[in-house]
Each structure stands twice: as structure tokens, then as C-alpha cells.
Design a protein around this motif. Structure first.
Motif: not given
Length: 428
Positions: A234-238, A242-249, A262-265, A285-287
């Protein structure tokens, strides 16, 4: 000299997604990438990537701090006692330098490790006290004690024939091992996994023989390992979320808001980072990367043209800068402008000199040719500046000045010139 009409462009592979995001938002980074010195350009790219990594790392530590606070609250609610762990304060990312962010992350890692270790040990002592309370007798008003202390008060099980010294040594080994095993249970284990480990530990306390106690110790160890493996997953997923949320901020692409939710969940540990969500993230991310590249190309072209003396306005016809379309004018061009469209899908820049007012004299055609020739010269300089910023270009379609009449294009009803305070400050 021919007039460029359609030019393809390619973004340098050295411009990573992180560098493009930084450069798209930060004019100072774009300025650095336009310098002639390759070392300065590489340094700017590396600085942008280092800053991006540092910000991402701070967000990861902030999430761990939040998870630790939840674990502390759960411990106090379950056992009705406070612990000596001092909660860390999350860092608000503001104007700190990259090195300051990195130093804070290193300090946060040390503090988090110490806090989690203390919480695990205190939780193990409290759990042992609750498991062995029925053996040790009434414990109201007593301080929390370790399993070794409680186990020592337990009467020997009847029917076990062992020597006094060997029985005592064996019990002590079991006691110490149980305390050590329980102290390894991570504070953010799921409640189901934690209950599973507690159940096995309780069987150690209920054992009627030392062999049975050792058997359940082994089972307790296995369940703690499974619980920790699940918590670490779960830590690795989290951390990945977090990295995905950073990229999509700052992304403004379709589906990004539901994906962020969903990523926040996932970060909160309430859902897994499964493959369907990964696919949605990959699409966003691609978009977002395409959006960042589009902004970088448009902003880099705009900055370079402003340096060459053009005023860049937006909003002509039905197109805007957001769509990659620009209108270029010059103070000495009262009746002419350049329309420029950035087509990211085709990787093209399409340009054309246009009239913004109908001609009224015999010299109009001659002036048109002069404007086209000047644009050709400026476009050659523009290509050089873009190359130094990591955008290589190749002219695909060109028409000699004067060969085709310059079209009349109605001026925008409410065009707005893009301000460049940075350049005004630099010129003073």
C-alpha cells in the motif's frame, strides 16, 4: 529568398516531461534554454529535473506524515493512552531552494523512522499487556508492562514435566520473541491484517505447553510478515499515486479530475492502484505531457518572437493561443501582421504574412514583398533560437515573396498583446 509557409518541428529528447512542465510554467527556464552555451542549457534542464524530484519527494513524506498521524490517533483510541511520539509537521512547499527541500526530506526520513519505531514498540508492549492480562491478574492502575514481565507471573501449565531452569529459560525465550515479533508490526497495517496477527499472538498467551507457544509464535511471525508486506505494498501504491498526482497537478485534460480523486483514495489507503486505474492515469499523463509540450512550444516561440521585436496577440478569428495560434505584429507594420499556427498533432508551424487593412496605393504590392522578405529574415533567426531551445525545425513548404498576393485578414475584435515584463526589466 522564399517565404516559409509550413515548417515541421521536433522537441529535443533531452527535454523530459518534468523539464517541459517546468519550462512551460517558468519563463526563466525557457530563457536559460535559449542561451548559446550548451552547458548552461544542460544545467537549466538538470535544475528543473532536480526541483521536480525534490517537490515530488516532499509530497511523498507529507503523505507518510499524515499516515503516521492516523496511526497515532488509532493507537490512542484503542489503548486509551498517549504515546511519546512527537508528530512531524508536513512541509508547505513555497520558495524553498531545491537543496533545502532535499535536506528537509533527509531529516524527515530520520524522524519518521524513529517515530514509527517508537510507535511499534509501544504498541507491542500495550498489545502484550492486553493479551496476558488474564494470566497476570488484575492490572487496573498498573503501568503497561512487556510480555516478558507478564509471562513470568503465569503459573506453569499442569502436566508439563520439565526442569525448573529449562522451563524458565524456554519461557523467557518465548516472551522475548513474542515482544520482538509484535514490535515489527508496521503502524499503518490494515485493521484486518492487524487483527489476524493479534489472534495468533493471543494463542501464544493461551498455550498450555511451550511447544504450542513456540508453534503459535511462528504463526504470529508469519502473519506479521504478511501484514507488513500488505502495508508496504500500500505504501508503494501510495507513493506511486503521489507521483501521478504530481504529474497531473496542473493538467487540464479530459478525465483528470475523477482520476485525481481516485488517486487521492490510493494515497489515503482506501483503494488499490489497480490496472484499470493505471490505464486511466496513463491516458491522462500522455495527454498532460502533450499539453505541456504544446505550452512549451507556443511559449518558446512567443518568447523568441518577442525578442525579435514582434508583439504577440491572441484571439484572432476563432483561434486562441491555447489552441496554438498566434498573431504577430510590429510597431512599424501598421497594415501587416503574421498569422502563426502551432499544430501539435502534425508537429507543424504554419505561418503567413497577412494584411490587416486594405491597401490604398500603387505601392501596396511592393510593401507586401518587403514585409514578406523581412519575415523570412526574422524566421531564419527564429529557427536558430528555437534550435538552441531544443526545437529543431525543417521547412516543408515555402513560397517566394511576391509570388502569391498577401491576403487580407480582418483584425481581431478584441485582441490582447501578451505582456513580457521580464524583458522590460532586462532591457533597463
Amino acid at each position: 529568398m522564399s517565404g516559409p509557409k509550413c515548417t515541421t518541428y521536433r522537441v529535443d529528447e533531452a527535454l523530459t516531461a518534468a523539464a517541459l512542465r517546468a519550462a512551460a510554467e517558468d519563463a526563466a527556464v525557457r530563457e536559460a534554454t535559449r542561451r548559446r552555451e550548451e552547458a548552461a542549457r544542460q544545467a537549466a534542464l538538470q535544475a528543473a529535473a532536480a526541483r521536480d524530484a525534490a517537490v515530488r519527494a516532499v509530497k511523498s513524506r507529507n503523505a507518510r506524515i499524515a499516515a503516521l498521524a492516523v496511526s497515532l490517533e488509532g493507537f490512542e483510541q484503542q489503548y486509551g493512552a498517549s504515546v511519546g511520539v512527537r508528530p512531524l509537521e508536513p512541509l508547505r512547499i513555497d520558495a524553498q531552494s531545491t537543496s533545502q527541500l532535499e535536506d528537509w526530506c533527509a531529516e524527515a526520513d530520520r524522524a519518521l523512522a524513529a517515530a514509527e519505531r517508537e510507535l511499534r514498540e509501544q504498541a507491542a508492549r500495550a498489545l502484550a499487556a492486553s493479551l496476558f492480562a488474564d494470566v497476570a491478574g488484575h492490572t487496573a492502575g498498573r503501568r503497561p508492562v512487556g510480555a516478558a514481565e507478564l509471562f513470568a507471573d503465569r503459573p506453569k501449565p499442569s502436566g508439563v514435566v520439565v526442569s525448573e531452569s529449562s522451563d524458565e529459560a524456554a519461557r523467557e525465550e518465548v516472551e522475548q520473541t513474542l515482544t520482538r515479533v509484535l514490535s515489527r508490526l508496521l503502524p499503518d497495517c490494515g485493521e484486518g491484517d492487524r487483527a489476524d496477527a493479534r489472534q495468533a499472538a493471543a494463542r501464544v498467551a493461551e498455550a498450555t505447553t511451550l511447544d504450542e507457544a513456540r508453534t503459535w509464535l511462528t504463526e504470529t511471525r508469519l502473519r506479521v510478515q504478511r501484514a507488513n508486506s500488505a502495508a508496504e505494498a500500500r505504501r508503494r501504491d501510495a507513493d506511486e499515486a503521489i507521483g501521478f498526482l504530481h504529474d497531473l497537478e496542473n493538467a487540464r485534460v479530459a478525465d483528470v479530475d475523477p482520476v485525481r480523486a481516485l488517486l487521492a483514495e490510493v494515497v489515503a489507503g482506501r483503494r488499490a492502484l489497480d490496472e484499470p486505474l493505471r490505464r486511466r492515469v496513463a491516458g491522462c499523463r500522455a495527454a498532460a505531457e502533450a499539453e505541456a509540450e504544446q505550452r512549451y512550444v507556443v511559449n518558446t516561440v512567443t518568447d523568441a518572437l518577442t525578442d525579435l521585436g514582434y508583439q504577440v496577440s491572441q484571439g484572432f478569428e476563432t483561434l486562441t493561443v491555447t489552441d496554438g495560434a498566434l498573431r504577430l505584429s510590429r510597431s512599424e507594420w501598421p497594415e501587416h501582421a503574421v498569422n502563426l499556427v502551432v499544430d501539435q498533432q502534425g508537429g507543424q508551424m504554419r505561418t503567413a504574412v497577412v494584411r490587416t487593412a486594405a491597401g490604398s496605393g500603387d505601392d501596396d504590392a511592393h510593401i507586401d514583398v518587403e514585409r514578406e522578405e523581412q519575415w523570412c529574415q526574422d524566421f531564419h533567426e527564429l529557427r536558430g533560437r528555437l534550435a538552441r531551445a531544443g526545437l529543431s525545425t525543417d521547412v516543408q513548404v515555402a513560397v517566394p515573396p511576391g509570388e502569391v498576393p498577401v491576403p487580407l485578414a480582418v483584425s481581431p475584435a478584441a485582441s490582447s498583446t501578451r505582456a513580457r515584463p521580464r524583458y522590460r526589466e532586462r532591457d533597463r
